[in-house]
Design an enzyme around this catalytic site. Structure first.
Site, PDB file in Angstrom:
ATOM      1  N   CYS A 198      10.183   1.749   1.840  1.00  0.00           N
ATOM      2  CA  CYS A 198      11.122   0.657   2.127  1.00  0.00           C
ATOM      3  C   CYS A 198      12.535   1.203   2.215  1.00  0.00           C
ATOM      4  O   CYS A 198      13.325   0.766   3.041  1.00  0.00           O
ATOM      5  CB  CYS A 198      11.026  -0.419   1.057  1.00  0.00           C
ATOM      6  SG  CYS A 198      11.266   0.215  -0.603  1.00  0.00           S
ATOM      7  N   GLU A 222      10.747  -8.095  -3.033  1.00  0.00           N
ATOM      8  CA  GLU A 222      11.235  -6.774  -2.588  1.00  0.00           C
ATOM      9  C   GLU A 222      10.643  -6.551  -1.206  1.00  0.00           C
ATOM     10  O   GLU A 222       9.436  -6.332  -1.077  1.00  0.00           O
ATOM     11  CB  GLU A 222      10.780  -5.677  -3.568  1.00  0.00           C
ATOM     12  CG  GLU A 222      11.306  -5.846  -4.987  1.00  0.00           C
ATOM     13  CD  GLU A 222      12.809  -5.624  -5.109  1.00  0.00           C
ATOM     14  OE1 GLU A 222      13.439  -5.217  -4.109  1.00  0.00           O
ATOM     15  OE2 GLU A 222      13.351  -5.886  -6.192  1.00  0.00           O
ATOM     16  N   LEU A 223      11.484  -6.612  -0.171  1.00  0.00           N
ATOM     17  CA  LEU A 223      10.962  -6.720   1.207  1.00  0.00           C
ATOM     18  C   LEU A 223      11.356  -5.528   2.073  1.00  0.00           C
ATOM     19  O   LEU A 223      11.706  -4.473   1.570  1.00  0.00           O
ATOM     20  CB  LEU A 223      11.437  -8.054   1.803  1.00  0.00           C
ATOM     21  CG  LEU A 223      11.169  -9.277   0.905  1.00  0.00           C
ATOM     22  CD1 LEU A 223      11.720 -10.546   1.523  1.00  0.00           C
ATOM     23  CD2 LEU A 223       9.682  -9.432   0.597  1.00  0.00           C
ATOM     24  N   GLU A 239      14.329  -5.223  -9.345  1.00  0.00           N
ATOM     25  CA  GLU A 239      13.367  -4.499 -10.176  1.00  0.00           C
ATOM     26  C   GLU A 239      14.095  -3.285 -10.747  1.00  0.00           C
ATOM     27  O   GLU A 239      15.202  -2.950 -10.310  1.00  0.00           O
ATOM     28  CB  GLU A 239      12.146  -4.063  -9.361  1.00  0.00           C
ATOM     29  CG  GLU A 239      11.317  -5.256  -8.919  1.00  0.00           C
ATOM     30  CD  GLU A 239       9.948  -4.896  -8.355  1.00  0.00           C
ATOM     31  OE1 GLU A 239       9.774  -3.779  -7.851  1.00  0.00           O
ATOM     32  OE2 GLU A 239       9.064  -5.771  -8.410  1.00  0.00           O
ATOM     33  N   TRP A 268       0.803  -1.225   0.000  1.00  0.00           N
ATOM     34  CA  TRP A 268       0.000   0.000   0.000  1.00  0.00           C
ATOM     35  C   TRP A 268       0.840   1.280   0.000  1.00  0.00           C
ATOM     36  O   TRP A 268       0.305   2.366  -0.116  1.00  0.00           O
ATOM     37  CB  TRP A 268      -0.929   0.026   1.227  1.00  0.00           C
ATOM     38  CG  TRP A 268      -0.219  -0.257   2.516  1.00  0.00           C
ATOM     39  CD1 TRP A 268      -0.194  -1.455   3.179  1.00  0.00           C
ATOM     40  CD2 TRP A 268       0.589   0.637   3.298  1.00  0.00           C
ATOM     41  NE1 TRP A 268       0.581  -1.358   4.310  1.00  0.00           N
ATOM     42  CE2 TRP A 268       1.079  -0.081   4.408  1.00  0.00           C
ATOM     43  CE3 TRP A 268       0.950   1.975   3.169  1.00  0.00           C
ATOM     44  CZ2 TRP A 268       1.902   0.484   5.374  1.00  0.00           C
ATOM     45  CZ3 TRP A 268       1.780   2.547   4.132  1.00  0.00           C
ATOM     46  CH2 TRP A 268       2.241   1.804   5.209  1.00  0.00           C
ATOM     47  N   ASN A 269       2.167   1.186   0.200  1.00  0.00           N
ATOM     48  CA  ASN A 269       2.901   2.446   0.423  1.00  0.00           C
ATOM     49  C   ASN A 269       3.172   3.224  -0.870  1.00  0.00           C
ATOM     50  O   ASN A 269       3.069   4.443  -0.887  1.00  0.00           O
ATOM     51  CB  ASN A 269       4.170   2.212   1.248  1.00  0.00           C
ATOM     52  CG  ASN A 269       5.155   1.286   0.593  1.00  0.00           C
ATOM     53  OD1 ASN A 269       4.793   0.479  -0.267  1.00  0.00           O
ATOM     54  ND2 ASN A 269       6.399   1.374   0.991  1.00  0.00           N
ATOM     55  N   GLY A 309       6.513  -6.401  -0.256  1.00  0.00           N
ATOM     56  CA  GLY A 309       5.781  -6.338   1.007  1.00  0.00           C
ATOM     57  C   GLY A 309       6.720  -6.599   2.163  1.00  0.00           C
ATOM     58  O   GLY A 309       7.944  -6.467   2.039  1.00  0.00           O
ATOM     59  N   LYS A 311      -2.573  -8.060  -7.877  1.00  0.00           N
ATOM     60  CA  LYS A 311      -3.377  -7.962  -6.651  1.00  0.00           C
ATOM     61  C   LYS A 311      -2.882  -6.781  -5.828  1.00  0.00           C
ATOM     62  O   LYS A 311      -1.821  -6.846  -5.212  1.00  0.00           O
ATOM     63  CB  LYS A 311      -3.251  -9.244  -5.811  1.00  0.00           C
ATOM     64  CG  LYS A 311      -4.291  -9.269  -4.697  1.00  0.00           C
ATOM     65  CD  LYS A 311      -3.833  -9.977  -3.461  1.00  0.00           C
ATOM     66  CE  LYS A 311      -3.224  -9.089  -2.425  1.00  0.00           C
ATOM     67  NZ  LYS A 311      -4.089  -8.041  -1.867  1.00  0.00           N
ATOM     68  N   SER A 335      -5.351  -4.393  -0.015  1.00  0.00           N
ATOM     69  CA  SER A 335      -6.799  -4.196   0.169  1.00  0.00           C
ATOM     70  C   SER A 335      -7.141  -2.762   0.542  1.00  0.00           C
ATOM     71  O   SER A 335      -8.273  -2.321   0.329  1.00  0.00           O
ATOM     72  CB  SER A 335      -7.320  -5.141   1.248  1.00  0.00           C
ATOM     73  OG  SER A 335      -7.103  -6.463   0.826  1.00  0.00           O
TER      74      SER A 335
HETATM   75  P1  NAD Z   1       2.391  -6.900   3.398  1.00  0.00           P
HETATM   76  O1  NAD Z   1       3.422  -7.971   3.341  1.00  0.00           O
HETATM   77  O2  NAD Z   1       1.474  -6.871   4.553  1.00  0.00           O
HETATM   78  O3  NAD Z   1       1.446  -6.973   2.102  1.00  0.00           O
HETATM   79  C1  NAD Z   1       1.959  -6.893   0.791  1.00  0.00           C
HETATM   80  C2  NAD Z   1       0.987  -7.567  -0.159  1.00  0.00           C
HETATM   81  O4  NAD Z   1       0.960  -8.971   0.120  1.00  0.00           O
HETATM   82  C3  NAD Z   1      -0.458  -7.080  -0.034  1.00  0.00           C
HETATM   83  O5  NAD Z   1      -1.055  -7.014  -1.313  1.00  0.00           O
HETATM   84  C4  NAD Z   1      -1.092  -8.193   0.788  1.00  0.00           C
HETATM   85  O6  NAD Z   1      -2.494  -8.292   0.600  1.00  0.00           O
HETATM   86  C5  NAD Z   1      -0.373  -9.411   0.240  1.00  0.00           C
HETATM   87  N1  NAD Z   1      -0.416 -10.594   1.102  1.00  0.00           N
HETATM   88  C6  NAD Z   1      -0.621 -10.655   2.439  1.00  0.00           C
HETATM   89  N2  NAD Z   1      -0.630 -11.951   2.846  1.00  0.00           N
HETATM   90  C7  NAD Z   1      -0.419 -12.718   1.762  1.00  0.00           C
HETATM   91  C8  NAD Z   1      -0.314 -14.123   1.532  1.00  0.00           C
HETATM   92  N3  NAD Z   1      -0.454 -15.015   2.503  1.00  0.00           N
HETATM   93  N4  NAD Z   1      -0.069 -14.536   0.281  1.00  0.00           N
HETATM   94  C9  NAD Z   1       0.082 -13.655  -0.721  1.00  0.00           C
HETATM   95  N5  NAD Z   1      -0.033 -12.326  -0.582  1.00  0.00           N
HETATM   96  C10 NAD Z   1      -0.270 -11.858   0.651  1.00  0.00           C
HETATM   97  O7  NAD Z   1       3.184  -5.528   3.234  1.00  0.00           O
HETATM   98  P2  NAD Z   1       2.600  -4.038   3.383  1.00  0.00           P
HETATM   99  O8  NAD Z   1       2.379  -3.750   4.811  1.00  0.00           O
HETATM  100  O9  NAD Z   1       1.486  -3.841   2.406  1.00  0.00           O
HETATM  101  O10 NAD Z   1       3.853  -3.184   2.837  1.00  0.00           O
HETATM  102  C11 NAD Z   1       4.831  -2.623   3.655  1.00  0.00           C
HETATM  103  C12 NAD Z   1       6.111  -3.450   3.584  1.00  0.00           C
HETATM  104  O11 NAD Z   1       6.570  -3.503   2.241  1.00  0.00           O
HETATM  105  C13 NAD Z   1       7.256  -2.845   4.371  1.00  0.00           C
HETATM  106  O12 NAD Z   1       7.945  -3.861   5.067  1.00  0.00           O
HETATM  107  C14 NAD Z   1       8.152  -2.245   3.295  1.00  0.00           C
HETATM  108  O13 NAD Z   1       9.501  -2.110   3.657  1.00  0.00           O
HETATM  109  C15 NAD Z   1       7.962  -3.225   2.188  1.00  0.00           C
HETATM  110  N6  NAD Z   1       8.322  -2.614   0.904  1.00  0.00           N
HETATM  111  C16 NAD Z   1       9.445  -3.046   0.255  1.00  0.00           C
HETATM  112  C17 NAD Z   1       9.828  -2.446  -0.957  1.00  0.00           C
HETATM  113  C18 NAD Z   1      11.040  -2.896  -1.704  1.00  0.00           C
HETATM  114  O14 NAD Z   1      11.156  -2.570  -2.879  1.00  0.00           O
HETATM  115  N7  NAD Z   1      11.963  -3.626  -1.090  1.00  0.00           N
HETATM  116  C19 NAD Z   1       9.044  -1.416  -1.474  1.00  0.00           C
HETATM  117  C20 NAD Z   1       7.917  -0.999  -0.781  1.00  0.00           C
HETATM  118  C21 NAD Z   1       7.560  -1.617   0.408  1.00  0.00           C
END
Ligand code: NAD
Length: 480
Positions: A282, A248-249, A460, A149-150, A226, A173, A176
């Site tokens: 991130c 990308e975490l 990426e 979402w960020n 995520g 996807k 939400s």
């Molecule tokens: P999140 O992991 O909660 O969710 C990310 C996505 O995964 C959402 O679409 C979510 O619905 C989906 N998801 C959740 N559970 C799942 C499952 N069991 N199977 C498949 N998909 C599932 O992350 P968030 O809170 O939305 O985002 C913030 C995080 O993302 C932070 O940790 C941030 O550092 C990281 N991030 C990393 C980068 C990068 O490029 N490294 C960039 C932006 C954000």
């Protein structure tokens, strides 16, 4: 209600279920979207699979021409999409403009690369075998894109644009809480002539829609951004199908400020790097290690900048920082700050929810600077995903590098110095996917981006990302 895009059609969930999308600045409902289940997701996957032969079989310049029309149509609706993004995500409208523009630019970047012949392979003469060897690069098929979402649009385009340009089809996807701008963009791309099924967007819970994308054998690749904990699950679940993943975490990016640094530049860069997007990036600077001789000057400058930032509703053009995205995210930052203060940390700026008209319903938190925080505090070990900047004074570069590398994360890293030898050590020794030297922490579209250690797997951006959406095949042409 905004609808999903499956096979080029606006579609509700078969069950009729819906989810509300709320504005983080006001708590008001912006709109609702379908709450899809696994069966809805399978329909989107089937549409993407059916569209793959024609899309991948199309000459690259023709695909590029369609994608460029999509980008132009998106630009024609930039204002409308930017407003939707600010309403659902909370970021300042100026930042939403940049994000929509960047979405279109990513499509143009990869359309340009494939139209210019970037999909070539390799040829090798093998006279000793009376043969010729070829390496051909082929699209994989259906790609699943799972987005947080960020930066909902940047992280959508960083997967979708290269995947489509090289000939794959996509099921995306969105998170939400931020599906609306993504759905509108898919609709705009369909209007611009993207063939049905090439790009599908399914809205619904991660553990239902995302899980189906990861486990369905028709999906050959997952591009995921995520949290690290979700990424570990994605990687483990994808193993059942030996499915390719790019992850990308999370990150806890350190910034080192040396005794010979341009302190004004460091303060300016880190104020942007930490407080942009309300600290929810991130690659935000999440830990500062500053050397003793410049510590007072740096702390004074960054504290002033944090205090001067105008916090407010993102739809107000005067706002420089919007609310945090969720109540839970704000509580997380408050708990990390409390831990730092309980251990002796001293708050120099912010540290609380802003008060007054307009702040009572949103998830606002003041830009915060904290010093005197000991090594054991959570802010040095965990990702801080909000406007909270801890600063530690260090004696030399050895100590700074050792502390910078002490995190399990390895996404980005920064150093501010006028001494090339110090910069060179940071480049060589920092365990991270990116090192910025005397720079704002921006991920340039031209360079590959991706983390080390628990921050990810794969890249990426850059032309390199195309390889993550292609399979290589070796071919032997034998003369006898
Ligand atoms: P999140 O992991 O909660 O969710 C990310 C996505 O995964 C959402 O679409 C979510 O619905 C989906 N998801 C959740 N559970 C799942 C499952 N069991 N199977 C498949 N998909 C599932 O992350 P968030 O809170 O939305 O985002 C913030 C995080 O993302 C932070 O940790 C941030 O550092 C990281 N991030 C990393 C980068 C990068 O490029 N490294 C960039 C932006 C954000």
């Amino acid at each position: 209600m905004a609808l999903m895009n499956i096979n080029g059609q606006p579609v509700a969930a078969a069950s009729g279920a819906t989810m509300e999308v709320r504005n983080p600045a006001t708590g008001e409902v912006v709109d609702s979207v379908p709450k899809a289940d696994a069966e809805d997701t399978r329909k989107a996957i089937a549409a993407a699979a059916a569209a793959f032969p024609a899309w991948s079989g199309m000459p690259a310049h023709k695909r590029a021409s369609i994608l460029n029309k999509c980008a132009a149509h998106v630009r024609d609706h930039l204002e409308e999409v930017a407003k939707l993004l600010t309403a659902e995500q909370g970021k300042p409208i100026r930042d939403s403009h940049i994000e929509v523009d960047r979405f279109a630019a990513a499509i143009e970047q990869y359309a340009g690369l494939v139209a210019g012949g970037a999909l070539h392979g390799e040829q090798m003469s093998l006279p000793q075998y009376k043969a010729m060897g070829l390496v051909v690069r082929r699209p994989m098929g259906v790609v699943g894109a799972i987005i947080p979402w960020n930066f909902p649009l940047t992280l959508f385009s960083s997967k979708m644009a290269p995947a489509l340009a090289v000939g794959n089809t996509v099921v995306a996807k969105p998170a939400s809480t931020t599906p609306l701008a993504t759905l509108r963009l898919a609709e705009l791309m369909t209007e611009a002539g993207l063939p049905a099924g090439v790009l599908n967007v399914v809205t619904g819970p991660g553990n239902v829609v995302g899980e189906e994308l990861i486990r369905n054998p028709v999906v050959r690749k997952i591009g995921f951004t995520g949290e690290t904990v979700t990424g570990k699950h994605v990687m483990a679940a994808a193993a059942d199908e030996i499915k390719r993943v790019t992850l990308e975490l999370g990150g806890s990016d350190p910034a080192i400020i040396c005794d010979d640094a341009d302190v004004e530049l460091a303060a300016k860069s880190i104020a942007i790097g930490r407080f942009f997007n309300a600290g929810q990036a991130c690659l935000a600077v999440k830990r500062v290690y500053v050397m003793e001789s410049v510590a007072d000057e740096f702390i004074e400058k960054i504290t002033g900048r944090a205090q001067r930032l105008k916090v407010g509703n993102g739809s107000d053009t005067a706002s420089q920082m919007g609310p945090m995205h969720t109540a839970g995210g704000r509580e997380g930052i408050e708990a990390q700050l409390k831990d730092a203060v309980d251990r002796g940390g001293k708050v120099l700026a912010g540290g609380k929810r802003p008060e007054g008209d307009g702040f009572d319903k949103g998830f606002y938190f003041e830009p915060t600077v904290v010093v005197n925080v000991p090594d054991e505090a959570r802010v040095w070990k965990e990702e801080t995903f909000g406007p909270l900047l801890p600063i530690m004074v260090v004696k030399d570069l050895n100590e700074a590098l050792q502390k910078a590398n002490s995190s399990e994360y390895g996404l980005g890293s920064s150093i501010f110095t006028r001494d090339f030898a110090k910069a060179q050590r940071a480049i060589d020794e920092l365990d991270a996917g990116y090192t910025w030297v005397n720079s704002i922490q921006v991920a340039y579209d031209e360079l590959p981006f991706g983390g080390a250690k628990h921050s990810g797997y794969g890249k990426e951006h850059g032309s390199e990302v195309m390889d993550y959406y292609l399979e290589e095949k070796s071919v032997i042409l034998a003369g006898v």
